[in-house]
Design an enzyme around this catalytic site. Structure first.
Site, PDB file in Angstrom:
ATOM      1  N   ASP A 312     -21.118 -38.942  29.429  1.00 25.49           N
ATOM      2  CA  ASP A 312     -19.920 -38.158  29.141  1.00 25.49           C
ATOM      3  C   ASP A 312     -18.669 -39.013  28.977  1.00 25.49           C
ATOM      4  O   ASP A 312     -18.195 -39.635  29.930  1.00 25.49           O
ATOM      5  CB  ASP A 312     -19.688 -37.110  30.256  1.00 25.49           C
ATOM      6  CG  ASP A 312     -18.884 -35.923  29.749  1.00 25.49           C
ATOM      7  OD1 ASP A 312     -18.628 -35.851  28.528  1.00 25.49           O
ATOM      8  OD2 ASP A 312     -18.523 -35.054  30.571  1.00 25.49           O
ATOM      9  N   LYS A 361     -20.700 -29.716  32.121  1.00 27.57           N
ATOM     10  CA  LYS A 361     -19.377 -30.352  32.077  1.00 27.57           C
ATOM     11  C   LYS A 361     -18.740 -30.303  33.461  1.00 27.57           C
ATOM     12  O   LYS A 361     -18.107 -31.264  33.906  1.00 27.57           O
ATOM     13  CB  LYS A 361     -18.527 -29.610  31.050  1.00 27.57           C
ATOM     14  CG  LYS A 361     -17.367 -30.364  30.449  1.00 27.57           C
ATOM     15  CD  LYS A 361     -17.756 -31.656  29.779  1.00 27.57           C
ATOM     16  CE  LYS A 361     -17.007 -31.969  28.520  1.00 27.57           C
ATOM     17  NZ  LYS A 361     -17.491 -33.133  27.816  1.00 27.57           N
ATOM     18  N   LYS A 415      -6.263 -30.374  22.722  1.00 29.51           N
ATOM     19  CA  LYS A 415      -6.635 -29.868  24.043  1.00 29.51           C
ATOM     20  C   LYS A 415      -5.438 -29.884  24.981  1.00 29.51           C
ATOM     21  O   LYS A 415      -4.616 -30.794  24.943  1.00 29.51           O
ATOM     22  CB  LYS A 415      -7.746 -30.750  24.610  1.00 29.51           C
ATOM     23  CG  LYS A 415      -8.245 -30.278  25.954  1.00 29.51           C
ATOM     24  CD  LYS A 415      -9.649 -30.730  26.165  1.00 29.51           C
ATOM     25  CE  LYS A 415      -9.724 -31.725  27.279  1.00 29.51           C
ATOM     26  NZ  LYS A 415     -11.100 -32.178  27.450  1.00 29.51           N
ATOM     27  N   LYS A 489     -17.352 -40.462  32.246  1.00 25.69           N
ATOM     28  CA  LYS A 489     -16.927 -39.581  33.342  1.00 25.69           C
ATOM     29  C   LYS A 489     -17.859 -39.638  34.543  1.00 25.69           C
ATOM     30  O   LYS A 489     -17.425 -39.592  35.673  1.00 25.69           O
ATOM     31  CB  LYS A 489     -16.934 -38.129  32.849  1.00 25.69           C
ATOM     32  CG  LYS A 489     -15.643 -37.681  32.223  1.00 25.69           C
ATOM     33  CD  LYS A 489     -15.463 -36.191  32.361  1.00 25.69           C
ATOM     34  CE  LYS A 489     -15.777 -35.433  31.096  1.00 25.69           C
ATOM     35  NZ  LYS A 489     -14.948 -35.651  29.934  1.00 25.69           N
TER      36      LYS A 489
HETATM   37  P1  NAI Z   1     -18.629 -31.013  17.951  1.00 17.88           P
HETATM   38  O1  NAI Z   1     -19.135 -29.691  18.387  1.00 17.88           O
HETATM   39  O2  NAI Z   1     -17.526 -31.063  16.960  1.00 17.88           O
HETATM   40  O3  NAI Z   1     -19.804 -31.911  17.386  1.00 17.88           O
HETATM   41  C1  NAI Z   1     -21.101 -31.863  17.878  1.00 17.88           C
HETATM   42  C2  NAI Z   1     -22.067 -31.939  16.701  1.00 17.88           C
HETATM   43  O4  NAI Z   1     -23.373 -31.999  17.233  1.00 17.88           O
HETATM   44  C3  NAI Z   1     -22.038 -30.727  15.794  1.00 17.88           C
HETATM   45  O5  NAI Z   1     -21.817 -31.147  14.460  1.00 17.88           O
HETATM   46  C4  NAI Z   1     -23.424 -30.093  15.962  1.00 17.88           C
HETATM   47  O6  NAI Z   1     -23.880 -29.509  14.766  1.00 17.88           O
HETATM   48  C5  NAI Z   1     -24.239 -31.280  16.379  1.00 17.88           C
HETATM   49  N1  NAI Z   1     -25.485 -31.028  17.133  1.00 17.88           N
HETATM   50  C6  NAI Z   1     -25.748 -30.143  18.130  1.00 17.88           C
HETATM   51  N2  NAI Z   1     -27.014 -30.285  18.580  1.00 17.88           N
HETATM   52  C7  NAI Z   1     -27.559 -31.303  17.878  1.00 17.88           C
HETATM   53  C8  NAI Z   1     -28.820 -31.931  17.891  1.00 17.88           C
HETATM   54  N3  NAI Z   1     -29.791 -31.540  18.700  1.00 17.88           N
HETATM   55  N4  NAI Z   1     -29.023 -32.959  17.042  1.00 17.88           N
HETATM   56  C9  NAI Z   1     -28.060 -33.390  16.195  1.00 17.88           C
HETATM   57  N5  NAI Z   1     -26.836 -32.810  16.125  1.00 17.88           N
HETATM   58  C10 NAI Z   1     -26.596 -31.780  16.965  1.00 17.88           C
HETATM   59  O7  NAI Z   1     -18.197 -31.762  19.308  1.00 17.88           O
HETATM   60  P2  NAI Z   1     -17.319 -33.056  19.527  1.00 17.88           P
HETATM   61  O8  NAI Z   1     -15.920 -32.654  19.802  1.00 17.88           O
HETATM   62  O9  NAI Z   1     -17.583 -34.018  18.438  1.00 17.88           O
HETATM   63  O10 NAI Z   1     -17.927 -33.584  20.901  1.00 17.88           O
HETATM   64  C11 NAI Z   1     -19.228 -34.100  20.925  1.00 17.88           C
HETATM   65  C12 NAI Z   1     -19.744 -34.267  22.321  1.00 17.88           C
HETATM   66  O11 NAI Z   1     -18.944 -35.198  23.012  1.00 17.88           O
HETATM   67  C13 NAI Z   1     -19.732 -32.975  23.156  1.00 17.88           C
HETATM   68  O12 NAI Z   1     -20.887 -32.887  23.914  1.00 17.88           O
HETATM   69  C14 NAI Z   1     -18.541 -33.176  24.040  1.00 17.88           C
HETATM   70  O13 NAI Z   1     -18.650 -32.474  25.256  1.00 17.88           O
HETATM   71  C15 NAI Z   1     -18.567 -34.660  24.259  1.00 17.88           C
HETATM   72  N6  NAI Z   1     -17.265 -35.159  24.645  1.00 17.88           N
HETATM   73  C16 NAI Z   1     -16.195 -35.039  23.807  1.00 17.88           C
HETATM   74  C17 NAI Z   1     -14.946 -35.459  24.230  1.00 17.88           C
HETATM   75  C18 NAI Z   1     -13.761 -35.334  23.368  1.00 17.88           C
HETATM   76  O14 NAI Z   1     -12.680 -35.592  23.835  1.00 17.88           O
HETATM   77  N7  NAI Z   1     -13.891 -34.975  22.106  1.00 17.88           N
HETATM   78  C19 NAI Z   1     -14.748 -36.026  25.545  1.00 17.88           C
HETATM   79  C20 NAI Z   1     -15.934 -36.086  26.332  1.00 17.88           C
HETATM   80  C21 NAI Z   1     -17.138 -35.696  25.868  1.00 17.88           C
END
Ligand code: NAI
Length: 533
Positions: A312, A361, A415, A489
């Protein structure tokens, strides 16, 4: 070109009997100093220790690929577009003027360490961390990956609504040239039901072993196509629910491999990706909070001497907490409660609005003050030996700590986080400190993905030998890369060892290690010459 993006030849030469250079390696001698403490009858018996090590770092930076799982998401597209903007030196107009691309927010590219002092003036000399050892430049990373959504990268970037339009407009042709993410594995039970509409790019079937083989073939094909010597596989896909740890299923490496062959329902997509990377001998980093690294994965990584790191990304609220809670406790102030509230409106927030994904989370955000609290038995009563299992006494004293996350679509990627620290001060007084933080989530997270990738590649090039124990061959570092903790994290560490959450201690560990690899001592805050006549 912005200084954080500038490219420089490796600039450091250490002139010391502790450091030697060959055409292939930097070899350094390092004395690991510690103290053994035996506590008996209210006394501390202290024995200083010193062990001799050598480090060997390959100087050639390999051609490196970064395969992101969730490439089409906010982080994946933001990372790709910003690397391309840096690479092609794309500048763009914002309402306040012209913006240059840069790598601000990256520990490796945009922060410095004190190398030493000029002998004539006594003034400190600071260098970028990226100058300490040869490291891959982000502009050179070959990008690829998977997503359950098949939108091409330019469209996916638009959908994310993170970057300024003028940047999107200019970088779109380069994004389009990257194509679309590879089909991925989708087990609906692991992510929120609200993600189903995105899942139009999935590897067919329900056979998990066939899925694993497909992922392995994808990694191999990517490496071959781009002639890569190293590929980092990075989970930046949606947060999954926790997998149950079931004896006989995911508790050992062999059980896990058998469970994959049997397509057991508790094997998550992220665990399959980790196993694929391990079996291909490529480092795997988990940027989301779920327990991808079930015990069987850790054992498998150990067996294959592969590298793993997680969990994370520690971007905003938790990063501040790992500084602020430590500041309070180390100042001798007793936090009684820490109440953390967030709201966000991006797809990550949408996914986290489901209970089981929120739970992952919540767990990863909650453990962050544990080590600071347990280090100070003057303020917090330690766990009592012999107390009833599960009782307050058995757990020890701890501040109340709550984490709330809400989905508010209107704010998009921006956020908002509120934290209240309520503490006991001198002689019964109380202090309340509130922190309000607002910023684009993905612009905080993206540089961390870069740092983790650059470090994972570097650490896979460092070998060591324990000279004191007569070890003659250089060996790779231990599989779990806990030196990545600064960006994470809920840092994964070697089983049985303590987690360090303190941001300062995490940075010190990394700085000391990188300096040890070039044969110089880490901590310089003693500044003895400024304290004596
Ligand atoms: P997002 O939702 O924009 O992107 C995630 C992507 O993963 C989506 O395009 C979705 O279609 C894809 N996806 C889901 N399951 C999948 C699978 N099995 N195989 C391939 N692709 C898959 O989310 P974001 O903002 O990019 O965040 C990504 C991850 O990072 C989340 O888990 C989030 O909790 C974590 N994270 C993000 C932070 C941030 O500040 N943006 C901070 C800490 C963690």
């Amino acid at each position: 070109i912005h200084p954080t993006a500038a490219r420089r030849p490796y600039p450091i030469v250490v002139q010391s009997e502790n450091t030697s250079y060959t055409s292939e390696h930097i070899i350094s001698k390092f004395t690991n100093r510690g103290t053994d403490v035996i506590v008996a009858d209210g006394q501390y018996k202290v024995v200083p220790t010193a062990k001799e090590y050598e480090f060997q770092t390959a100087v050639k930076v390999p051609k490196t690929g970064l395969m992101m799982v969730g490439w089409g998401g906010n982080n994946g597209t933001t990372l790709s577009a910003t690397i391309l903007a840096n690479k092609h030196n794309i500048v763009w107009h914002t309402k306040s003027g012209i913006q240059q691309p840069n790598y601000i927010g990256s520990l490796i590219r945009a922060s410095t360490v004190r190398l030493g002092a000029d002998p004539k003036t006594g003034k400190d000399i600071h260098v970028p961390i990226s100058d300490l050892l040869p490291m891959v430049h982000p502009n050179d990373l070959v990008l690829g990956g998977w997503d359950i959504s098949g939108a091409p990268l330019d469209e996916a970037m638009k959908r994310a609504e993170v970057l300024d339009w003028d940047l999107q407009r200019q970088v779109a042709p380069h994004m389009a040239a990257l194509g679309a993410p590879l089909p991925s594995i989708y087990y609906p039970d692991f992510i929120a039901a609200n993600q189903e509409a995105r899942a139009d790019n999935v590897i067919p079937g329900k056979d998990k072993h066939a899925h694993l083989e497909q992922l392995r073939a994808d990694i191999r094909a990517f490496k071959e196509k781009h002639a890569l010597e190293r590929t980092i596989v990075f989970w930046t896909a949606n947060t999954e629910r926790y997998a149950d740890i079931i004896p006989g299923v995911n508790d050992t490496a062999d059980n896990l491999l058998a469970a994959i062959r049997a397509s057991h329902e508790e094997v998550s997509p992220s665990t399959l990706f980790a196993v694929a990377a391990i079996l291909e001998g490529e480092p795997f980093v988990n940027g989301a909070p779920q327990n991808t690294f079930v015990p069987g994965v850790i054992e498998l990584a150990e067996r294959h001497k592969s590298f793993i790191g997680g969990d994370d990304l520690k971007s905003g609220q938790t990063k501040l907490k790992s500084v602020f809670a430590e500041f309070l406790v180390n100042a001798g102030i007793k936090p009684l409660s820490i109440a953390s509230y967030n709201h966000l409106g991006n797809n990550d927030g949408h996914n986290l609005s489901a209970e089981r994904q929120f739970k992952s989370k919540e767990i990863s955000k909650s453990s962050v003050v544990d080590d600071m609290v347990s280090a100070n038995a003057l303020l917090f009563r330690p766990p009592q030996e012999g107390a009833v299992k599960g009782s307050k006494e058995a757990k020890g004293e701890h501040p109340d700590h709550i984490v709330v996350i809400k989905y508010v679509p209107a704010v998009g990627d921006s956020k908002r986080a509120i934290d209240e620290y309520y503490s006991e001060i001198f002689c019964g007084g109380r202090s309340t400190i509130n922190i309000f933080n607002e910023c684009e989530d993905s612009l905080l997270a993206t540089p961390l993905i870069l740092d983790l990738t650059i470090l994972a590649e570097l650490l896979s090039r460092v070998k060591y030998r324990n000279v004191s124990d007569g070890q003659t061959e250089f060996a790779p570092l231990y599989s779990v890369l806990s030196l990545l903790s600064y960006m994470l994290k809920a840092p994964l560490v070697k089983p049985g060892t303590d987690v360090v959450n303190s941001l300062n201690r995490q940075r010190n560990a990394l700085e000391t290690f990188l300096k040890a690899c070039i044969g110089i001592e880490g901590s310089s805050d003693l500044l003895l010459e400024t304290r004596i006549w």
